[in-house]
Write a protein that holds these residues in place. Structure first.
Motif, PDB file in Angstrom:
ATOM      1  N   ALA A  83     -11.324  29.249 -16.577  1.00 25.13           N
ATOM      2  CA  ALA A  83     -11.025  30.632 -16.378  1.00 25.13           C
ATOM      3  C   ALA A  83     -11.986  31.608 -17.008  1.00 25.13           C
ATOM      4  O   ALA A  83     -12.301  31.515 -18.099  1.00 25.13           O
ATOM      5  N   LEU A 140      -7.841  25.065  -6.881  1.00 20.01           N
ATOM      6  CA  LEU A 140      -7.610  25.915  -8.176  1.00 20.01           C
ATOM      7  C   LEU A 140      -8.483  25.260  -9.269  1.00 20.01           C
ATOM      8  O   LEU A 140      -8.793  24.232  -9.197  1.00 20.01           O
ATOM      9  N   ILE A 141      -8.801  26.235 -10.274  1.00 18.09           N
ATOM     10  CA  ILE A 141      -9.762  25.943 -11.135  1.00 18.09           C
ATOM     11  C   ILE A 141      -8.852  25.408 -12.529  1.00 18.09           C
ATOM     12  O   ILE A 141      -7.528  25.567 -12.466  1.00 18.09           O
ATOM     13  N   SER A 201     -11.920  37.202  -3.896  1.00 20.88           N
ATOM     14  CA  SER A 201     -10.636  36.760  -4.545  1.00 20.88           C
ATOM     15  C   SER A 201      -9.412  36.821  -3.714  1.00 20.88           C
ATOM     16  O   SER A 201      -8.454  35.947  -3.780  1.00 20.88           O
ATOM     17  N   VAL A 220     -11.815  37.267  -9.263  1.00 18.18           N
ATOM     18  CA  VAL A 220     -12.561  36.083  -9.949  1.00 18.18           C
ATOM     19  C   VAL A 220     -13.953  36.173  -9.444  1.00 18.18           C
ATOM     20  O   VAL A 220     -14.195  36.822  -8.472  1.00 18.18           O
ATOM     21  N   ASN A 222      -7.207  33.748  -2.351  1.00 13.39           N
ATOM     22  CA  ASN A 222      -5.658  33.688  -2.460  1.00 13.39           C
ATOM     23  C   ASN A 222      -4.792  33.341  -1.221  1.00 13.39           C
ATOM     24  O   ASN A 222      -4.158  32.280  -1.196  1.00 13.39           O
ATOM     25  N   SER A 244      -0.458  28.223 -14.232  1.00 19.56           N
ATOM     26  CA  SER A 244      -1.896  28.192 -14.139  1.00 19.56           C
ATOM     27  C   SER A 244      -2.730  29.486 -14.764  1.00 19.56           C
ATOM     28  O   SER A 244      -1.935  30.316 -14.947  1.00 19.56           O
ATOM     29  N   TYR A 276     -15.771  30.181  -9.002  1.00 22.26           N
ATOM     30  CA  TYR A 276     -14.291  29.625  -8.619  1.00 22.26           C
ATOM     31  C   TYR A 276     -14.429  28.831  -7.154  1.00 22.26           C
ATOM     32  O   TYR A 276     -15.063  29.698  -6.145  1.00 22.26           O
ATOM     33  N   ASP A 289      -5.209  30.405 -13.059  1.00 25.26           N
ATOM     34  CA  ASP A 289      -5.985  30.795 -11.624  1.00 25.26           C
ATOM     35  C   ASP A 289      -5.242  31.767 -10.933  1.00 25.26           C
ATOM     36  O   ASP A 289      -3.747  31.417 -10.947  1.00 25.26           O
TER      37      ASP A 289
END
Length: 553
Positions: A223, A217-218, A144, A207, A148, A72, A212, A74
């Motif tokens: 990105a 997830l992107i 960010s 991020v 996560n 990924s 985002y 991301d």
């Protein structure tokens, strides 16, 4: 970090076991891996460029060839070297590890410090901007890390942020405070001297909260970071195109305007490409035979750096076979690491007798001590005493390309050793990396192969991610005494206290065998003429810093 870099050359170490090959490579040479100072002030410095932001790169575009896979782009969705290599070059973190060093320096942060053992405070640089033009503030940092933790993707690295969570693994309500646009205060749930290192990893990559989603997830095309490069184009398994970002402010000043990353399915293709001049740098992963062949080629140079890569085999305690301690111990008594190093890797790696590589403070050869002189007969005795019928049926798992072409050779060699003992019947299975990550967590294998590159250069990073409540690979191992020892070493500021905890952890692992260490290797690349800055980035951190590399016009 989950994830072969192979090379030759060995350094001797003092040992009372002359029958074993020296394993003193990896991080041992010239590396003082200790606890860094509690305060990080004047975080600036130069990591291979001409100052913070704004300059125009002079080097020609260059091509990196690799067989690594990307899970990924991301930061919440990957915990592997292929993905993190691109992320380190496109996202910023508050702190970074400059080439050849092992202490954090500021990247997005101007300064950071522990104000007490459970409080870590950072101040951002002024004028930080994402590649899309959006301003980067403390709110983005908070978003960010919280994102996560909340997403907790099984292929991600949210576990590294455990000091921001409560006893249930949930984000603590006051974990991250942002008194102003440039101030971030981390209120840790426990004293943690390693948190400053965690902030250098992509688990803490910053991020854009306006771009985002908070709970998913992107896609790769979405990105966007604030790092030295921005991703201009990405085609999975084929190519990534990175261009120097004019918005970047930090110490990672790019030496080249554009970098192409070319992905190869097979090491033989990568070897041919570097020989033909189709790539300027080949990094991960060439076979031992290919490396030795290229050493004799005038048109390229084999560049060696210090390494801290390890390979190991993990038991899934959730299976009927893996849950039996006697079975795990019997296999640990049988494994011949010398034979694996010679037969599977042509002697280009060193046997590893502990999770912690040689050269790191606290390292002991725990498996050598626990199974000194062990044989198939002693393994049989272990099984007999536990009432385990033989032969034991065992499913052995590996992934055929992610760890290079010799992963199958290692799996074959280990399977042969176990079967030749007369105590095991082995079925070997494989899957490509993306599927493999799911299968080993689901219990498809009793024993499966993984590799590790350090997130940061400290023995804790070879212990905590593996041992606390099943580790990142979710193998169902849990020991309260282990959890307590990890908490002790993370909280301790006394190096002696930390080393004692490290050593006890290694002894417990050798006794209970939730996994079996196999070998330790080094960091290596092959370069075409006219390349500079490659040797500087080949350090034990395994961060390939595109910004240090340049190609002559």
């Amino acid at each position: 970090m989950t994830d072969v870099v192979l090379g030759a050359g060995k350094t001797n170490r003092k040992t009372d076991r002359p029958q074993r090959r020296a394993a003193g490579r990896g991080a041992a040479t010239g590396l003082a891996v200790g606890l860094v100072a509690a305060t990080l002030a004047a975080c600036g410095g130069d990591d291979g460029g001409g100052g913070a932001g704004g300059g125009e790169a002079a080097g020609e575009p260059w091509i990196l060839g690799t067989t690594d896979k990307v899970t990924s782009l991301d930061p919440a969705g990957a915990y592997d070297l292929g993905s993190w290599t691109l992320m380190y070059n496109t996202y910023q973190t508050l702190l970074t590890i400059p080439a050849g060093e092992n202490e954090p320096a500021g990247d997005a942060a101007e300064s950071c410090e522990y104000t007490d053992p459970q409080t870590y405070q950072c101040t951002l640089r002024e004028g930080l901007t994402f590649a899309n033009g959006n301003e980067l503030t403390s709110s983005d940092v908070k978003f960010s890390l919280e994102r996560n933790i909340n997403i907790a993707d099984p292929n991600g690295a949210s576990g590294l942020l455990a000091s921001l969570t409560d006893e249930n693994g949930e984000l603590a309500s006051n974990a991250i405070e942002t008194p102003s646009d440039t101030e971030i205060i981390f209120n840790l749930s426990k004293p943690d001297t390693t948190f400053q290192f965690v902030l250098t990893t992509n688990a803490a990559a910053i991020v854009d909260e306006d771009s985002y989603p908070a709970d998913s997830l992107i896609e790769p095309a979405q990105a966007v970071g604030s790092g030295p490069f921005m991703i201009e184009q990405y085609e999975d398994g084929q190519q990534a195109v990175l261009t120097a970002s004019p918005e970047y402010e930090g110490i990672k000043e790019p030496q080249s305007e554009q970098v192409f990353v070319q992905y190869f399915q097979q090491p033989a293709q990568l070897k041919q490409a570097v020989e033909n001049g189709d790539v300027d740098v080949a990094w991960r992963s060439l076979s031992p035979t290919d490396i030795n062949d290229l050493r004799g080629t005038d048109s390229v140079e084999v560049v060696e750096g210090e390494g801290s890569e390890i390979r190991y085999w993990v038991w899934q305690l959730g299976t009927e076979t893996g849950e039996q301690a006697a079975v795990r111990r019997a296999a640990a008594a049988i494994i011949d690491r010398e034979a694996i190093a010679e037969n599977a890797y042509a002697g280009t790696v060193d046997p590893l007798y502990s999770l912690v590589p040689p050269g790191f403070p606290g390292h002991i050869e725990a498996f050598a001590d626990e199974y000194e002189g062990a044989s198939a007969e002693e393994a049989r005795q272990i099984l007999d005493e536990a009432g385990v019928d033989v032969p034991v049926q065992l499913t052995l798992g590996y992934t055929p390309s992610h760890y290079g072409p010799n992963a199958v050779d290692e799996a074959t060699e280990l399977g042969r050793q176990l079967e030749d003992s007369g105590l095991f019947e082995v079925e070997t299975k494989s899957a490509e990396w993306t599927q493999y990550q799911d299968l080993y967590k689901e219990g498809a294998y009793d024993l499966f192969q993984l590799g590790w590159f350090p997130d940061f250069l400290d023995a804790d990073n070879y212990l905590a991610p593996f041992l606390v409540d099943g580790g990142f690979y979710a193998n169902n191992y849990s020991n309260p005494a282990v959890n307590e020892l990890v908490a002790t070493e993370q909280a301790a500021s006394d190096p002696v206290e930390r080393e004692e905890a490290f050593q006890e952890l290694q002894r417990i692992v050798a006794e209970e065998v939730p996994l079996i260490p196999s070998w330790v290797g080094q960091n290596l690349a092959v370069t075409a003429p006219g390349m500079s800055g490659v040797e500087e980035t080949l350090d034990p951190s395994f961060i390939f810093r595109f910004w240090t590399v340049a190609k002559e016009g």
